[in-house]
Write an enzyme that holds these catalytic residues in place. Structure first.
Site, PDB file in Angstrom:
ATOM      1  N   GLY A   1     -34.597   6.415 -38.716  1.00 38.25           N
ATOM      2  CA  GLY A   1     -35.312   7.681 -38.721  1.00 38.25           C
ATOM      3  C   GLY A   1     -36.090   7.874 -37.444  1.00 38.25           C
ATOM      4  O   GLY A   1     -36.255   6.957 -36.643  1.00 38.25           O
ATOM      5  N   HIS A   2     -36.537   9.098 -37.256  1.00 38.88           N
ATOM      6  CA  HIS A   2     -37.323   9.447 -36.084  1.00 38.88           C
ATOM      7  C   HIS A   2     -38.613  10.092 -36.528  1.00 38.88           C
ATOM      8  O   HIS A   2     -38.625  10.890 -37.466  1.00 38.88           O
ATOM      9  CB  HIS A   2     -36.556  10.424 -35.179  1.00 38.88           C
ATOM     10  CG  HIS A   2     -36.143   9.807 -33.890  1.00 38.88           C
ATOM     11  ND1 HIS A   2     -34.921   9.191 -33.729  1.00 38.88           N
ATOM     12  CD2 HIS A   2     -36.776   9.689 -32.697  1.00 38.88           C
ATOM     13  CE1 HIS A   2     -34.820   8.739 -32.489  1.00 38.88           C
ATOM     14  NE2 HIS A   2     -35.931   9.029 -31.850  1.00 38.88           N
ATOM     15  N   GLY A   3     -39.692   9.721 -35.866  1.00 46.16           N
ATOM     16  CA  GLY A   3     -40.982  10.329 -36.147  1.00 46.16           C
ATOM     17  C   GLY A   3     -41.543  10.954 -34.892  1.00 46.16           C
ATOM     18  O   GLY A   3     -40.943  10.884 -33.824  1.00 46.16           O
ATOM     19  N   SER A   4     -42.697  11.567 -35.017  1.00 49.67           N
ATOM     20  CA  SER A   4     -43.305  12.220 -33.864  1.00 49.67           C
ATOM     21  C   SER A   4     -43.773  11.208 -32.825  1.00 49.67           C
ATOM     22  O   SER A   4     -43.900  11.535 -31.656  1.00 49.67           O
ATOM     23  CB  SER A   4     -44.490  13.078 -34.318  1.00 49.67           C
ATOM     24  OG  SER A   4     -45.445  12.273 -34.982  1.00 49.67           O
ATOM     25  N   PHE A   5     -44.033   9.941 -33.254  1.00 50.59           N
ATOM     26  CA  PHE A   5     -44.489   8.918 -32.311  1.00 50.59           C
ATOM     27  C   PHE A   5     -43.336   8.069 -31.801  1.00 50.59           C
ATOM     28  O   PHE A   5     -43.494   7.352 -30.841  1.00 50.59           O
ATOM     29  CB  PHE A   5     -45.518   8.005 -32.973  1.00 50.59           C
ATOM     30  CG  PHE A   5     -46.869   8.627 -33.108  1.00 50.59           C
ATOM     31  CD1 PHE A   5     -47.827   8.054 -33.907  1.00 50.59           C
ATOM     32  CD2 PHE A   5     -47.166   9.791 -32.433  1.00 50.59           C
ATOM     33  CE1 PHE A   5     -49.078   8.638 -34.029  1.00 50.59           C
ATOM     34  CE2 PHE A   5     -48.397  10.380 -32.544  1.00 50.59           C
ATOM     35  CZ  PHE A   5     -49.353   9.801 -33.356  1.00 50.59           C
TER      36      PHE A   5
ATOM     37  N   ALA B   1     -39.347   5.994 -33.030  1.00 53.33           N
ATOM     38  CA  ALA B   1     -38.300   5.726 -34.005  1.00 53.33           C
ATOM     39  C   ALA B   1     -38.770   4.712 -35.039  1.00 53.33           C
ATOM     40  O   ALA B   1     -39.711   3.951 -34.822  1.00 53.33           O
ATOM     41  CB  ALA B   1     -37.055   5.201 -33.294  1.00 53.33           C
TER      42      ALA B   1
ATOM     43  N   ASP C   1     -51.221  15.026 -44.894  1.00 54.48           N
ATOM     44  CA  ASP C   1     -49.797  15.289 -44.645  1.00 54.48           C
ATOM     45  C   ASP C   1     -48.970  14.918 -45.873  1.00 54.48           C
ATOM     46  O   ASP C   1     -47.952  14.233 -45.764  1.00 54.48           O
ATOM     47  CB  ASP C   1     -49.319  14.516 -43.416  1.00 54.48           C
ATOM     48  CG  ASP C   1     -48.030  15.103 -42.836  1.00 54.48           C
ATOM     49  OD1 ASP C   1     -47.677  16.234 -43.222  1.00 54.48           O
ATOM     50  OD2 ASP C   1     -47.373  14.442 -42.017  1.00 54.48           O
TER      51      ASP C   1
END
EC number: 2.7.11.1
Length: 982
Positions: free
Chosen positions: A37-41, A43, A153
């Site tokens: 997955g990928h996040g805003s900060f 992977a 969130d």
């Protein structure tokens, strides 16, 4: 534990914070990292912990670049937060490593999120499933809110599920360590109104999480949150100024109506005023959450999702195998036309099947999943969120393929048959996933999801399998590679046989299970790499709002510092003035006392000098008077002596008579001298009394004068202090007005910058939507000639068949007619019939040409009409969003102006109140000063009257004593009569 303020990101001087990180090399401890997955900060990776022999999730966060300090502070906040919270329904914190400029945050591994489930199943959850997930989520929220923490969130993508059907709340990168908070942060579709307006209308509390939970319930029920068809930025404006969302109407033929408890639960969670919403404890006690449900609800949901993921991955694998086999077969046959036709037929079926699902729904679903993953910080590292495009494409592609093969029989018949062993092997239940086109090119390993065991079997754990199990798996993998639950990537097919077996054993030992297909992960990565997308826009917008908030905080701190410095300066001035005035008072009073003492001493010296002078004069007069009396005595004595001698008295008698005469004369002389002395003494006493009275009066006048001077000095000091207070009031007023003007200018500048960013974002979104629609229309326009040619070919084929049929019928008819007419008429009849036949064929050709033209015209008009309708709908949608943006900006601008007006009025009222209080204080002090002057004068007059009375009494007592004593020397015992009087 608050993040420390460091000079350089990654350099830790605080021992308490340094204890949170390890400087060991994490690559030596964790192996088999694969991106999930990928996040805003950054992977998120699945990994195997060799030390603890368990699977973990690793969230890699880089803190280099322009915003390194902010990223580092966010990392410190999240690590500190996770290190302090421990709860069964919060993702477990394992460890944290620093490697160069990357932080490795290690947490427990979860197989997926609630968002993954609804995306894979392509339908909303049932109420019982939503209640089961919300129940455990609320348990975690109750714990967080009891610690005065706000998650900020909450969404389906951050509600993770373990393989044991336990809900885990994740992603604390947006969490607030204080309650209330005042920061713009979160995912747009899930943000509460007070969070959106945080900088404009003040703080918000933990009730913001309850709003997000209500939106999450709608997302779980309807697959996507409310307003998801809108631009993310537009959703913010809509949430801020419109009514709360509700559940959409449903088709009762497909699913039952939502229960009243569920509707009420969402309604109470989505109250716009935060104080009207339920707390986490009240939500947990709500009948919707507390009603009975099967204990294996979540486990059954996970199992269904795993099965669906397995089917989707198997379909991808089958499609790839068929494409590879067809390419090989068609290459051998060299039939380029047939190959193109088959390929066209295959992709056409897939395209048709996907088209039936609806392009807009598919693209929006893809955006939802990618947006979930981008907005989260990669929580728990765990499966951040899901992209549903792959799932939709897979499912529709599967159904479309079957339908397509039946509808295009002619094309399908030209295909070579697929070997039966391939079909049988690919349909085996144990077959794993096969990477899609992107994953094959990138050589990414895709692992199948092992079915969850039945209730009678033990639930699989993350512990490695035994050696016997591993060996049996290796043998199975060696005997039949297609029948294993693990498939090596393409690059691994060329590895040595032993290396392949070791890799398979390692992968089997790790038991990598997920609720996401490989295609979803690949598409998520592709979405993340796109430029100028809504994720970057939202990230920039959040950074802009947070930068504004930070600038406001810094400005408030600077204003507080300026006010404190001014207060210290004014206090120091007042203190210096008070000290100076105290010294001046002491100096004046000392001078007055000295002057009084000098005057008293002068009075005493004057009295002494006067007494001395008067005594000297009296002595001189006494001497003269005594001499005169002596002369008179002698004269009288001689006269008596002559008189007695004239009497011719005997000597003895004469002598006796002379003695008596002398005695009488001496008595007269002494009496006269005593009287004269008494007279002189009385004159001296009268002179002293007059002197003392005069000097006492002068002394009283001096005291009154000095007292007036003292009061005047105090009054002058008071006026000066009042002037200083007025000056300080003006300085404070000017500083407050300056600060308020700067604050208002900053807020206006922030609002203008924010509006410019919002308008730019909306314009970019509008341009992007229009470009996408133009590309879609261009693709349709490019595709139309080929479709028209295909349909034209079909019409011409029908025409040829009709012509052939009519030709055969004509020949039979001609033969019959020729047989029944005479021979001499046969030629003419044949010519006439052929002419009729030619006319019919020409008419038929004309009809078919007209049909083709009409078909082309209809298709063109229909396509243009569709495109115009799509363009009109998009324009209306974009125009509506732009109008909402303008309305929102007008509202925020009006709100800011109203707030500025209120703040100015409040400041003016505060300044006016302070000025009135100061003036009242000045008036009171002046009245007190006047009263003090009056009281002092009265006191002085009373004291002077008493002193004069004491002096007169002293004179009376002294005078009576002198007269009674008679023989006391003049002035003795009377030198301190003024002091006695005072």
């Amino acid at each position: 534990m608050a993040p420390a303020v460091l000079q350089k990101p990654g350099v830790i001087k605080d021992p308490s914070i340094a204890a949170l990180f390890s400087n060991k090399d994490p690559e030596q401890r964790y192996q088999d990292l694969r991106e999930i997955g990928h996040g805003s900060f950054g992977a998120v990776y699945f990994a195997y912990d060799k030390k603890n022999e368990q699977t973990v999730a690793i969230k890699k966060m880089n803190f280099s670049g322009k915003q390194a300090v902010e990223k580092w502070n966010d990392i410190l906040k999240e690590v500190s937060f996770l290190n302090t919270v421990v709860h069964p329904h919060i993702v477990d914190y394992k460890a944290c490593f620093l490697k160069d400029t990357t932080c490795w945050l290690v947490m427990e591994y979860c197989i997926g999120s609630a968002a993954d489930i609804v995306d894979v199943l392509r339908k909303g959850m049932r109420e019982v499933e939503i209640a089961a997930i919300c129940s455990q989520t609320l348990d975690a929220l109750r714990y967080l809110h009891s610690l005065k923490r706000i998650h900020r969130d909450i969404k389906a993508g951050n509600i993770l599920l373990s393989d044991h059907a336990i809900v885990k709340l994740a992603d604390f990168g947006s969490a607030s360590l204080v309650d209330p908070a005042q920061t713009f942060i979160g995912t747009p579709f899930f943000m509460a109104p007070e969070v959106i307006l945080a900088m404009d209308e003040g703080h918000y509390t933990d009730r913001a999480d309850i709003w997000s939970l209500g939106i999450t319930c709608i997302e779980l029920a309807e697959r996507r949150p409310p307003l998801f068809s809108m631009n993310a930025m537009s959703a913010l404006y809509h949430i801020a100024q419109n009514d709360p969302p509700t559940l959409s109407p449903i088709d009762t033929s497909e699913q039952p109506e939502w229960s009243l408890e569920f509707v009420q639960f969402i309604d109470k969670c989505l109250r716009k005023p935060a104080e009207e919403r339920m707390s986490a404890e009240e939500c947990f006690r709500h009948p919707f959450i507390q009603r009975s449900r099967p204990s294996d609800t979540i486990q059954e949901l996970i199992q269904r999702t795993k099965n669906m993921v397995l089917e989707l991955d198997n379909f991808q694998y089958k499609k790839m195998r068929k494409l590879m086999y067809l390419d090989e077969t068609e290459g051998k046959e060299g039939s380029e036309g047939n190959g193109a036709s088959d390929d066209l037929d295959f992709h056409g079926n897939e395209a048709n099947s996907i088209g039936r699902a609806g392009d807009s729904a598919s693209s929006r679903s893809a955006s939802l999943t990618s947006f979930r993953s981008m907005q989260s910080s990669g929580g728990a590292g765990l499966l951040v969120s899901t992209n549903t495009t792959g799932a939709m494409d897979n499912v529709h592609g599967s159904s479309g393929y079957g339908n397509g093969s039946s509808s295009t029989t002619s094309s399908a018949r030209r295909r070579p048959p697929i070997p039966s062993q391939m079909l049988s092997s690919t349909s085996t239940s144990g077959v794993g996933t096969m990477p899609s086109h992107g994953s094959v090119g990138a050589s990414i390993t895709a692992i199948a999801v092992n079915p969850t065991p039945s209730p009678s079997e033990p639930i699989p754990t993350s512990q490695p399998t035994s050696k016997s199990e591993s060996s049996s798996i290796l043998e199975t993998a060696h005997d039949d590679p297609l029948d294993t639950s693990i498939r090596a990537p393409v690059k691994d097919l060329h590895m040595p046989h032993r290396a392949v077996k070791e890799r398979i054993a390692t992968l089997q030992n790790h038991k990598f299970a997920t609720l996401r297909s490989q295609r979803i992960i690949n598409q998520e990565q592709e979405e993340y790499t796109k430029e100028n997308n809504m994720y970057e826009q939202m990230s920039k917008y959040k950074h802009l709002r947070q930068a504004h908030h930070k600038e406001l905080q810094q400005f408030e701190e600077r204003c507080a510092l300026d006010r404190e410095q001014l207060r210290v300066k004014m206090d120091r001035e007042l203190e210096q003035l008070t000290t100076t005035y105290s010294k001046e008072k002491m100096r004046v009073r000392c001078s007055q006392n000295n002057e009084l003492d000098k005057r008293k001493k002068d009075i005493e010296d004057g009295e002494k000098k006067m007494k001395k002078t008067k005594n000297s004069q009296n002595q001189q007069q006494m001497k003269l008077y005594s001499a005169q009396q002596l002369k008179e005595y002698k004269y009288n004595k001689e006269a008596q002596k002559t008189r007695l001698r004239s009497l011719n008295m005997p000597r003895s008698t004469y002598e006796n008579a002379m003695k008596e005469v002398k005695a009488d004369l001496n008595r007269v002389k002494d009496a006269r001298e005593n009287d004269f002395d008494e007279k002189l003494r009385a004159e001296l006493e009268d002179e002293i009394v007059r002197y003392r009275r005069q000097q006492l009066s002068n002394l009283h006048q001096l005291e009154e004068q000095l007292d007036d001077e003292d009061v005047n000095v105090q009054e002058r000091q008071m006026d000066t202090r009042h002037g200083l207070l007025s000056k300080q009031h003006e300085m404070t007023r000017d500083l407050e007005i300056q600060h308020l003007n700067e604050l208002h200018a900053m807020k206006k500048r922030h609002l203008e910058t924010q509006h410019e960013a919002e308008s730019a974002s909306q314009n970019e979104y509008t341009q992007r939507q229009q470009d996408e629609l133009r590309k879609k229309h261009a693709m349709q326009s490019r595709q139309q000639p080929r479709d028209l040619k295909i349909q034209e070919a079909q019409i011409r084929k029908q025409y040829r068949q009709v012509v052939k049929t009519q030709t055969r019928q004509f020949k039979l008819y001609l033969t019959q007619m020729v047989q029944v007419v005479p021979k001499d008429e046969q030629k003419e009849l044949t010519s006439r019939l052929k002419q009729d036949q030619m006319q019919k064929v020409a008419l038929l050709a004309s009809q078919y040409e007209s049909q083709i033209k009409k078909m082309v015209q209809d298709k063109t008009v229909k396509l243009e009409s569709w495109q115009e309708d799509e363009q009109r709908v998009l324009s209306e949608k974009l125009e509506k969003e732009l109008e909402e943006l303008i309305a929102y900006q007008k509202k925020t601008r009006a709100t800011l102006e109203e707030q500025i007006k209120k703040e100015r009025t409040a400041l003016e009222e505060r300044i006016g109140t302070r000025r009135a209080m100061l003036e009242q204080k000045i008036i009171e002090e002046r009245e007190q000063m006047g009263e003090m002057r009056r009281l002092k004068k009265e006191q002085i007059r009373d004291r002077h009257s008493q002193e004069r009375h004491r002096l007169e009494n002293h004179f009376v007592r002294t005078g009576s004593t002198s007269r009674s004593s008679g023989g006391i020397a003049p002035g003795v015992g009377n030198s301190s009569s003024i002091q006695m009087a005072m």
